[in-house]
Design a protein around this motif. Structure first.
Motif, short mmCIF file in Angstrom:
data_model
loop_
_atom_site.label_atom_id
_atom_site.label_comp_id
_atom_site.label_asym_id
_atom_site.label_seq_id
_atom_site.Cartn_x
_atom_site.Cartn_y
_atom_site.Cartn_z
N ALA A 97 0.92 -1.28 0.06
CA ALA A 97 -0.11 -0.09 0.03
C ALA A 97 0.92 1.22 0.18
CB ALA A 97 -0.89 0.03 1.24
N VAL A 98 2.20 1.13 0.27
CA VAL A 98 3.07 2.08 0.31
C VAL A 98 3.96 2.23 -0.69
CG1 VAL A 98 4.76 3.49 1.81
CG2 VAL A 98 2.81 2.26 3.07
N PHE A 99 4.52 1.06 -1.24
CA PHE A 99 5.40 1.13 -2.18
C PHE A 99 4.87 0.51 -3.53
CE2 PHE A 99 8.03 0.32 1.73
CZ PHE A 99 8.74 1.60 1.56
N LYS A 100 5.63 0.58 -4.61
CA LYS A 100 5.11 0.40 -5.93
C LYS A 100 5.59 -1.12 -6.32
CE LYS A 100 4.87 4.89 -7.86
NZ LYS A 100 5.52 5.76 -9.02
N ASN A 101 4.98 -1.97 -7.01
CA ASN A 101 5.27 -3.25 -7.72
C ASN A 101 5.85 -4.15 -6.56
OD1 ASN A 101 5.56 -4.75 -9.72
ND2 ASN A 101 7.82 -4.03 -10.29
N ILE A 102 5.18 -4.15 -5.46
CA ILE A 102 5.34 -5.32 -4.35
C ILE A 102 4.76 -6.64 -4.86
CG2 ILE A 102 5.29 -5.74 -2.02
CD1 ILE A 102 7.16 -3.54 -2.28
N LYS A 103 5.52 -7.64 -5.01
CA LYS A 103 4.95 -8.98 -5.41
C LYS A 103 5.15 -9.77 -4.33
CE LYS A 103 4.69 -7.53 -9.69
NZ LYS A 103 3.35 -7.22 -10.42
N VAL A 104 6.12 -9.74 -3.46
CA VAL A 104 5.95 -10.58 -2.19
C VAL A 104 6.18 -9.91 -1.04
CG1 VAL A 104 6.88 -12.65 -3.47
CG2 VAL A 104 8.40 -10.98 -2.46
N ARG A 106 3.74 -8.56 0.62
CA ARG A 106 3.09 -7.49 0.53
C ARG A 106 2.20 -7.16 1.63
NH1 ARG A 106 -0.81 -9.64 -4.67
NH2 ARG A 106 0.88 -9.52 -6.28
N ASP A 107 2.25 -7.95 2.83
CA ASP A 107 1.66 -7.66 4.16
C ASP A 107 2.67 -7.08 5.07
OD1 ASP A 107 -0.75 -8.12 3.21
OD2 ASP A 107 -0.45 -10.42 3.77
N ILE A 108 3.85 -7.12 4.90
CA ILE A 108 4.92 -6.71 5.86
C ILE A 108 4.65 -5.26 6.11
CG2 ILE A 108 7.60 -6.50 6.08
CD1 ILE A 108 6.67 -9.39 6.51
N PRO A 109 4.86 -4.86 7.25
CA PRO A 109 4.93 -3.22 7.32
C PRO A 109 5.97 -2.50 6.62
CG PRO A 109 4.75 -4.55 9.45
CD PRO A 109 5.09 -5.49 8.51
N ALA A 110 5.50 -1.35 6.20
CA ALA A 110 6.34 -0.90 5.03
C ALA A 110 7.64 -0.24 5.84
CB ALA A 110 5.62 0.54 4.52
N GLY A 111 7.80 0.07 6.96
CA GLY A 111 8.89 0.69 7.67
C GLY A 111 9.79 -0.82 7.93
N ARG A 112 9.32 -1.83 8.11
CA ARG A 112 9.96 -3.39 8.17
C ARG A 112 10.71 -3.37 6.91
NH1 ARG A 112 8.10 -9.01 10.16
NH2 ARG A 112 10.02 -9.98 10.14
#
Length: 208
Positions: A97-104, A106-112
């Motif tokens: 939801a924060v970065f573009k083109n995330i394929k795997v 996906r549910d990891i917190p963006a900061g982590r």
């Protein structure tokens, strides 16, 4: 009469040839496609030519040229700090939801996700972000290493969830493998062991 006609035709042809030569000479002085000559061509300082494309297109061309040179470790750290600043306030949101083109992941917190990239991947393989990514255009999939990394993430998850979890007798309550398990700080996974070192030798080194 024929002689006067011949003189007239000759004079007319000469004038036409002269006019054509003058026109060609003037044409050679004009810039192609109706564009004004650049300041550099006129003897002045060169300026950006925005007539050849939009600003985003030129910015993209510049970023692609910058991508040809691998960033220094210091620039990598500065870029990481810039990314962290841009996602401030969204660190707990899902990565996709924060970065573009995330394929795997996906549910990891963006900061982590930033820490996983820096420690879990880069240090485990002894590389930096440019190994898998196009610098400053991180979402692009130009490099095959990026897709390989995605498949390796899926492979590790399958080993941890489907295979290790079913092995009885392991001392660890949550046995797992990760990038470091095989890569040991280098791009090519370790396939052979070095010379065997006794426990006594290891203990001696530890006490020194």
């Amino acid at each position: 009469m024929p002689r006067m006609r011949l003189i007239f035709l000759f004079s007319f042809s000469s004038l036409a040839l002269l006019a054509a030569s003058f026109a060609l000479l003037r044409l050679g002085e004009q810039p192609a496609h109706g564009m004004q000559p650049s300041p550099a061509a006129a003897g002045g300082a060169a300026e950006p030519d925005w007539t050849r494309g939009s600003l985003p297109a030129q910015a993209a061309a510049t970023s692609q040229a910058d991508a040809a040179a691998e960033p220094s470790p210091e620039e990598i750290q500065r870029e990481r700090a810039r990314i962290a600043a841009r996602i401030a306030g969204h660190e707990s949101e899902p990565a996709d939801a924060v970065f573009k083109n995330i394929k795997v992941l996906r549910d990891i917190p963006a900061g982590r996700l930033l820490a996983i990239m820096e420690i879990g991947y880069a240090k485990s393989l002894g590389v930096n972000c440019a190994h898998c990514h196009v610098p400053y255009e991180w979402e692009r999939d130009d490099k095959p290493q990026k897709q390989i990394a995605r498949e390796m993430v899926r492979m590790s998850a399958a080993i941890n969830q489907q295979y290790l979890a079913k092995i009885k007798g392991l001392k660890s309550q949550r046995p797992l493998v990760n990038c470091t398990t095989c890569h040991r700080g280098q791009v090519k996974p370790a396939l052979e062991l070095g010379p065997a070192e006794s426990n006594a030798s290891k203990a001696s080194k530890a006490s020194d």
